[in-house]
Design an enzyme around this catalytic site. Structure first.
Site, mmCIF file in Angstrom:
data_model
loop_
_atom_site.group_PDB
_atom_site.id
_atom_site.type_symbol
_atom_site.label_atom_id
_atom_site.label_comp_id
_atom_site.label_asym_id
_atom_site.label_seq_id
_atom_site.Cartn_x
_atom_site.Cartn_y
_atom_site.Cartn_z
ATOM 1 N N GLY A 286 21.598 -23.857 -32.010
ATOM 2 C CA GLY A 286 22.940 -23.302 -31.868
ATOM 3 C C GLY A 286 23.711 -23.988 -30.766
ATOM 4 N N ARG A 287 23.386 -23.631 -29.516
ATOM 5 C CA ARG A 287 24.100 -24.171 -28.356
ATOM 6 C C ARG A 287 24.133 -25.702 -28.356
ATOM 7 N NH1 ARG A 287 21.212 -21.901 -25.136
ATOM 8 N NH2 ARG A 287 22.521 -20.119 -24.639
ATOM 9 N N CYS A 359 39.529 -7.632 -12.995
ATOM 10 C CA CYS A 359 39.737 -6.854 -11.776
ATOM 11 C C CYS A 359 38.413 -6.437 -11.141
ATOM 12 C CB CYS A 359 40.603 -5.632 -12.088
ATOM 13 S SG CYS A 359 41.318 -4.877 -10.625
ATOM 14 N N TYR A 388 28.836 -19.920 -27.336
ATOM 15 C CA TYR A 388 28.623 -18.692 -26.568
ATOM 16 C C TYR A 388 29.750 -18.335 -25.598
ATOM 17 C CZ TYR A 388 23.819 -18.619 -28.259
ATOM 18 O OH TYR A 388 22.701 -18.576 -29.058
#
Length: 455
Positions: A286-287, A359, A388
């Site tokens: 994948g990656r 935040c 991802y």
């Protein structure tokens, strides 16, 4: 050290310049994901070439980029899909991935998921003894269906890499049947002997942070178990070995290292029988297929200083780079700086933080990093984020999902002419409108007053 892909830096700079010029990143839409289609195609071709000469299905791990146009692009390049949920399966089917090229992995498959997988003819990797018992019942219920492509996932328990959360072959991993536990090997051999329809075996050692040698050791142990099972059965009961994916990515430069070819060569040396034609192979990368081809481009809204250090507040933070923000030691990202027109800044580097819009104080994608001085109105690019990152949104502060765009750069475009028309874009996912955010949060016509009606 592997070689960097020729021309990638120039293509990246040209894409950033044109994305700014064409308004893909603006004050109103201050962050976007960009995917180099040429780079993705070359990665797919490199994977196919690395494992050439044997029967192999390269099933792209959908979780790395759950975007239908990306899955369709990879399917056009001859890749299948590895899915781990009903949602991922729905995306693969929407992308037109044939059922016979889909592999279902998940440690928590429901009865309905298993029934659907059998009906569609997907390959299924069974994750546990209890799941196998459930599958026994479903096959008995179906009344001798067509031969299913089913196998067991085993955990070779060869150890972990440097990122514990991504190490799936440890002693106590939640995945697969632990091969070295007392009595487990005997149970596995018996399970195959008693079920002639079990024809596959699967192992996945881990992902980023796992050395190739550890991955190869897990594949070797799985292969040796397959050989034992076939010898016990007196026939080639296991016909396909799924070796998983997990090739790590170099996040420190444009160099592609290691390559799929590097891994294939190591496997051939460690497990030569894997390539002698007796077994079909499945991979689940994948990656390593997409990371290098993607970047996140964001406008810088403000700059300030605190404690003597400059801080650039940009619009890319935890919502698109959640792993980097929460585990920066494991997931450091390179940052490139561009000016207001999208041209690379060449100023003398100074120590700076690059902060995101969320935040909370830890929303930082780079800390005390030497970068060209960043000013309000500039742009920062988070590199190597094609997998991802912009495709796996974290909805902190109800920030909308950014637009994602594929790009292609004409070969004659060297990235220096601000008016050159050499970059073409295609929308992968449009920017999320606020109305959709409101609807997702229960603000539709029937939902807004739902709680108020309860007394």
């Amino acid at each position: 050290m592997g070689a960097g892909e020729s021309g990638f830096g120039a293509r990246r700079d040209a894409a950033v310049r044109e994305a700014v010029r064409r308004g893909l990143v603006t004050a109103d839409r201050p962050v976007a994901g960009l995917l180099d289609v040429c780079g993705a195609r070359r990665a797919a071709a490199g994977l196919r070439a690395a494992f050439g000469g044997v029967e192999v299905l390269h099933a792209f791990a959908v979780k790395a980029a759950p975007l239908v146009p990306v899955l369709r692009l990879l399917a056009d390049e001859g890749l299948g899909a590895e899915v781990a949920s009903p949602g991922e399966l729905a995306l693969a089917r929407a992308a037109g991935v044939p059922a016979e090229s889909v592999v279902l992995d998940s440690p928590a498959k429901t009865t309905a998921e298993l029934r659907e997988a059998l009906a569609l003819g997907l390959a299924v990797n069974v994750d546990s003894r209890e799941e196998l018992t459930r599958l026994d019942a479903l096959l008995a219920e179906a009344g001798a269906p067509r031969s299913p492509a089913v196998g067991l996932r085993v955990n070779p328990q060869v150890g972990g890499g440097s990122i514990g959360a991504l190490s799936t072959a440890t002693e106590t991993s939640k995945f697969g049947v632990a091969m070295r536990d007392e009595g487990a090997r005997q149970w596995l051999v018996r399970a195959y002997a008693e079920r002639p329809w079990l024809s596959r075996i699967h192992a996945h050692v881990g992902s980023q942070g796992c050395p190739l040698e550890l991955m190869a050791a897990g594949v070797r142990d799985t292969y040796e178990l397959a050989e034992e099972i076939n010898a016990t059965a007196g026939e080639r009961r296991i016909r396909t070995i799924d070796i998983g994916g997990g090739l790590p990515v170099n996040f420190t430069s444009d160099d592609i290292a290691p390559t799929h070819a590097d891994y294939a060569r190591l496997l051939a040396a460690t497990v030569p029988g894997l390539f002698d034609g007796r077994y079909g192979l499945v991979t689940e990368f994948g990656r390593s297929l997409l990371a290098k081809s993607g970047l996140i481009l964001a406008r810088v809204e403000y700059t300030k200083s605190a404690g003597g250090r400059r801080i650039a507040v940009a619009h890319a933070g935890a919502q698109v780079a959640v792993r980097t923000v929460f585990a920066p030691e494991s997931w450091p990202l390179r940052v490139a700086v561009f000016d207001g027109r999208g041209l690379p800044k060449r100023a003398e580097p100074v120590p700076q933080d690059v902060a995101g819009p969320c935040c909370f104080a830890g929303d930082l994608v780079a800390v005390d990093r030497l970068l060209p001085r960043i000013d309000a109105g500039d742009h920062v690019a988070l590199l190597d984020t094609g997998a991802y990152y912009f495709s796996n949104h974290y909805a902190y502060n109800t920030l909308p999902r950014p637009g994602v765009y594929g790009f292609a750069v004409d070969e004659q475009d060297d990235g220096t002419d601000a008016d050159a028309p050499g970059v073409r874009f295609a929308t992968v996912r449009p920017p999320q409108p606020l109305e959709e955010l409101v609807a997702e949060s229960g603000g539709g016509a029937s939902g807004a007053g739902a709680l108020s009606a309860l007394r």
